[in-house]
Design an enzyme around this catalytic site. Sequence first.
Site, PDB file in Angstrom:
ATOM      1  N   CYS A  37     -18.622  -3.918   4.627  1.00 44.91           N
ATOM      2  CA  CYS A  37     -18.723  -4.824   3.478  1.00 44.91           C
ATOM      3  C   CYS A  37     -17.864  -6.077   3.651  1.00 44.91           C
ATOM      4  CB  CYS A  37     -18.370  -4.090   2.181  1.00 44.91           C
ATOM      5  SG  CYS A  37     -16.760  -3.300   2.195  1.00 44.91           S
ATOM      6  N   CYS A  57     -17.637   6.335  -0.053  1.00 45.97           N
ATOM      7  CA  CYS A  57     -17.134   5.335   0.899  1.00 45.97           C
ATOM      8  C   CYS A  57     -16.732   5.959   2.237  1.00 45.97           C
ATOM      9  CB  CYS A  57     -15.946   4.610   0.267  1.00 45.97           C
ATOM     10  SG  CYS A  57     -15.255   3.346   1.329  1.00 45.97           S
ATOM     11  N   CYS A  78     -23.516  -2.285   2.579  1.00 47.54           N
ATOM     12  CA  CYS A  78     -22.807  -0.992   2.515  1.00 47.54           C
ATOM     13  C   CYS A  78     -23.777   0.134   2.877  1.00 47.54           C
ATOM     14  CB  CYS A  78     -22.213  -0.791   1.120  1.00 47.54           C
ATOM     15  SG  CYS A  78     -21.502   0.860   0.951  1.00 47.54           S
ATOM     16  N   CYS A 131     -13.985   1.606   7.725  1.00 47.69           N
ATOM     17  CA  CYS A 131     -15.273   0.904   7.713  1.00 47.69           C
ATOM     18  C   CYS A 131     -15.038  -0.543   7.269  1.00 47.69           C
ATOM     19  CB  CYS A 131     -16.211   1.612   6.745  1.00 47.69           C
ATOM     20  SG  CYS A 131     -17.745   0.734   6.414  1.00 47.69           S
ATOM     21  N   ASP A 158       0.831  -1.188   0.000  1.00 43.98           N
ATOM     22  CA  ASP A 158       0.000   0.000   0.000  1.00 43.98           C
ATOM     23  C   ASP A 158       0.878   1.255   0.000  1.00 43.98           C
ATOM     24  OD1 ASP A 158      -2.366   1.337  -0.041  1.00 43.98           O
ATOM     25  OD2 ASP A 158      -2.862   1.059   2.063  1.00 43.98           O
TER      26      ASP A 158
END
Length: 304
Positions: free
Chosen positions: A234, A202, A187, A231, A123
């Site tokens: 999902c 998002c 979601c 979050c 990342d």
Amino acid sequence: MKKARQAVEYAAKLLGFSGVGVTSASTEQGDTLRRWVREGCHADMIWMERHLTVRENPQLLLPGVRSIIMLTYEYPRIDSRSVAGSIARYAQGEDYHKLLAPKLADLDETLSFYGGVQRCFTDSGPVSERFFAACAGIGWIGRNGLLVRRRGGSYCFLASILTTLDLPTDEPMANHCGNCHRCEDACPTGALRDGSCDARLCLAYWTIEAGEGADMPPEVRAVQGEHMYGCDACQEVCPWNRRAGDMRVDAHLLMPARLAKTSPKELATMSEAEWQDIFAQSPVRRTGSVHLRKNIRSMSVSPS
Ligand code: B12
Ligand code: SF4
Ligand code: SF4
């Protein structure tokens, strides 16, 4: 190059990586990413526009690259907070960039022994990590847009090693989402569409990436609930995440007891020095105290 592959797999396991797969660096990525950016789904992540050409061509990152090694590293499967205000599972413990960098450097050294030149990321660079992980047979891209594995589901970090070595590759895995649409249904903002996530909607984007000066749109804020940082909605509903309770997790990624017990109100009102101390090792630090406190103020649960 079979030996180099065996060596890197062996070393990766010893270093705590849970999965390894290899794909060719010349695998065509199609135009999904370019379309996603063209439609504006990247919100204000301008760096995604800047990196498009490099993302599409790994040769620009490492001239002569022939193989991409993709790795998985597990993060906690449970939410350890005992008070209101959720912090995404990936961010409960120490910063994974710092944790994984020395491990990737060790693997770089292993491959150098076989004559390879490498670049390593987690990342941390313009590499389509989910795409290459799917090509390398580690899992498939689920309707939540994440890399999902038969064993372990999606609760993992991805890391990549670009190497000039021509390593034996793996076959991509079939998609096992079937008729399931639980992630899309769960979601809160409706950000998931056709297997990709629109960052403009998002909660992870608004509570982590958006600058502290950017304001959450009212329709997103209305469903923020107690998402304080990131979050997992999902992922929580994904059946593949329910079946893998026995995956080993690095203790550095577990939430310290002190943070688990600190209420949003305490986090919002503590001194800057205390805040810096409680998040000293955490990836939350990158987002900063101003942004986190702002997230807490817009939460729809009592911050106490
Ligand atoms: C930008 C970004 C975000 C943004 C945008 C989210 C998004 N969906 O892209 C925001 C801030 C919202 C975000 C949120 C999250 N993120 Co994020 N994010 C990234 C980052 C830096 C780039 C992703 C990206 O480029 N997205 C744009 C899409 C279009 O590109 P892509 O996903 O790579 O898609 C490729 C393939 O899907 C392919 N493709 C798709 N379909 C098809 C079909 C065909 C035929 C072909 C040929 C190709 C193809 O095309 C694309 C280009 O190659 C990656 C790290 C990285 N360098 O890859 C982490 C990364 C994806 N995030 C990660 C995580 C953990 C999260 C969160 C779970 C964090 C949280 N709990 O709050 C959420 C999940 C949100 C979600 N459902 O996606 C992990 C995912 C691990 C996993 N198991 O998949 C990553 C890989 C970081 C890491 N190294 O561990 N993230
Ligand atoms: S992270 Fe949350 S807001 Fe973003 S796509 Fe997943 S469920 Fe939706
Ligand atoms: S919840 Fe269902 S559709 Fe979504 S990623 Fe998991 S299996 Fe696929």
